[in-house]
Write a protein that holds these residues in place. Sequence first.
Motif, mmCIF file in Angstrom:
data_model
loop_
_atom_site.group_PDB
_atom_site.id
_atom_site.type_symbol
_atom_site.label_atom_id
_atom_site.label_comp_id
_atom_site.label_asym_id
_atom_site.label_seq_id
_atom_site.Cartn_x
_atom_site.Cartn_y
_atom_site.Cartn_z
ATOM 1 N N LYS A 60 0.827 -1.219 0.000
ATOM 2 C CA LYS A 60 0.000 0.000 0.000
ATOM 3 C C LYS A 60 0.860 1.268 0.000
ATOM 4 C CE LYS A 60 -3.941 -2.055 2.384
ATOM 5 N NZ LYS A 60 -4.401 -2.266 3.767
ATOM 6 N N ASN A 244 0.361 -10.027 2.370
ATOM 7 C CA ASN A 244 -0.615 -8.953 2.554
ATOM 8 C C ASN A 244 -2.021 -9.538 2.452
ATOM 9 O OD1 ASN A 244 -2.536 -6.836 1.679
ATOM 10 N ND2 ASN A 244 -0.725 -5.576 2.034
ATOM 11 N N ASP A 246 -4.815 -8.248 1.951
ATOM 12 C CA ASP A 246 -5.712 -7.704 0.916
ATOM 13 C C ASP A 246 -5.794 -8.675 -0.247
ATOM 14 O OD1 ASP A 246 -4.893 -4.135 1.239
ATOM 15 O OD2 ASP A 246 -5.782 -5.602 2.598
ATOM 16 N N ILE A 247 -4.651 -9.273 -0.587
ATOM 17 C CA ILE A 247 -4.645 -10.246 -1.687
ATOM 18 C C ILE A 247 -5.471 -11.468 -1.283
ATOM 19 C CG2 ILE A 247 -3.182 -11.773 -3.056
ATOM 20 C CD1 ILE A 247 -0.917 -9.755 -2.657
ATOM 21 N N VAL A 250 -9.123 -10.866 -1.525
ATOM 22 C CA VAL A 250 -9.630 -10.915 -2.911
ATOM 23 C C VAL A 250 -9.875 -12.376 -3.297
ATOM 24 C CG1 VAL A 250 -8.972 -10.591 -5.326
ATOM 25 C CG2 VAL A 250 -8.583 -8.756 -3.678
ATOM 26 N N TYR A 366 1.115 -10.295 -10.891
ATOM 27 C CA TYR A 366 0.667 -9.000 -10.343
ATOM 28 C C TYR A 366 1.869 -8.214 -9.852
ATOM 29 C CZ TYR A 366 1.282 -10.815 -5.571
ATOM 30 O OH TYR A 366 1.822 -11.325 -4.416
ATOM 31 N N ALA A 370 -1.200 -1.626 -4.500
ATOM 32 C CA ALA A 370 -2.646 -1.698 -4.238
ATOM 33 C C ALA A 370 -3.419 -1.745 -5.548
ATOM 34 C CB ALA A 370 -3.056 -0.489 -3.399
ATOM 35 N N LEU A 373 -4.998 -5.089 -7.060
ATOM 36 C CA LEU A 373 -6.120 -5.837 -6.480
ATOM 37 C C LEU A 373 -7.312 -5.957 -7.424
ATOM 38 C CD1 LEU A 373 -5.880 -4.462 -2.829
ATOM 39 C CD2 LEU A 373 -5.109 -6.688 -3.691
ATOM 40 N N LEU A 376 -6.684 -8.425 -10.217
ATOM 41 C CA LEU A 376 -6.576 -9.745 -9.576
ATOM 42 C C LEU A 376 -7.976 -10.292 -9.291
ATOM 43 C CD1 LEU A 376 -4.492 -11.755 -8.193
ATOM 44 C CD2 LEU A 376 -4.934 -10.499 -6.077
ATOM 45 N N ARG A 377 -8.867 -9.412 -8.804
ATOM 46 C CA ARG A 377 -10.246 -9.817 -8.486
ATOM 47 C C ARG A 377 -10.936 -10.385 -9.737
ATOM 48 N NH1 ARG A 377 -11.395 -5.466 -6.301
ATOM 49 N NH2 ARG A 377 -10.903 -6.102 -4.173
#
Length: 388
Positions: A60, A244, A246-247, A250, A366, A370, A373, A376-377
Amino acid sequence: MSDKRRGLSKAREIYLNRSQRARELKARGKKIIGYPCVYVPLEMITALDLVPYRTCGDMKEPVTEADRALPSSFCPIMRSCLDCALKGKNDFLDGMVTIHSSDPQEKTARVWESYTDYPYFHFIDMPVTIRPEALEYFEGQLNDFKKTLEAFSGKKLSTGTLEAAIESHNQQRTLVRELYELTKPSPPLVSGTEIAQVVKALMSLPVAEGNELLADIMSEVENRTDAPERKAARLLTWGSTLDNTDIMQVLEAQANVVLDESCGGIRAYRAEVRRSPDAIEGLADYYLNEITCARSFRQAILGETRKHYARDLQSRFGYLKGIVKEWNINGAIMLLVRYCDPFAFEMPSLKDYFDGLGIPNTYIEYDYTAGALAPLRTRVEAFVETIS
Ligand code: SF4
């Protein structure tokens, strides 16, 4: 750190504020030693009553400072790690131990040492092949590491304290494997996101505190009533560093990630240091042979000159067959951080291996920002749709 929190919520708190405990311990006179890769033998640091702390990047945080020292088309994780260091995020460290686990790690180590001013900095060279001569050489490197650590700490690294440290770190490996056992049910009792937070918390704490935290988490998870819900697929993720959440979130919006074969997941805990008359030899054997990272060149038969592809795939990835079966995995996502050569070169063979097992798989590249994401989604949604 509020001691009222326990278990998963404490792990989450540590994940969100990783350096707090290290700073508290430093204030009490402990020395904190940073390390960027799980190939660094932590037992030697623990045995001298030093605190190992994994220096991670932050996807981030836009990279700026590291641009002064590293090229842009370079391992984004190493760029981010150095960027955090140059921005003073690791200013509580008393020293750094780096290792030649990949060329970006080696190159960054040189720069890191030049651009920072820690009281202690040591670089461990590490062979890429798994051969008896390589083991002997690596053992020599660990003995050099021992000498500089002893000089820095002013203490002797005795066999007794080293064996006790190996015991504690092996106990942690056992507990993490037991935690991953709790993802076998459907739905799993613990999510991939929660485990990613736990593993990163463990890499921020002294091993004894980490083991206490794990024991708490085990009893909490075994008795929880708020287990994750069953999703459309049970995934295995494979890649370099997945540190992380966040990954992971997702991925888990669509599926249950029941096992993460990365060094933010099970990689550093899948095996154990075997007892050996010479503890350093036991450590060299474990770190060179047992950690399954793409940086190592494994051969089915040492010195073979005529390649047998199926046998070669089995020797490199055979351990995944049992995992796929035991965790009832029905899809694999190979996550590739841009410019990560060791994993990029491994992907086509691993794809062939998963195809051979009949496991639907995909690989997603990737960059460690940030901004990665959203695409990736989209990729994960499409993949899970095909297998569910
Ligand atoms: S991916 Fe491999 S080389 Fe890179 S940090 Fe993890 S264990 Fe080390």
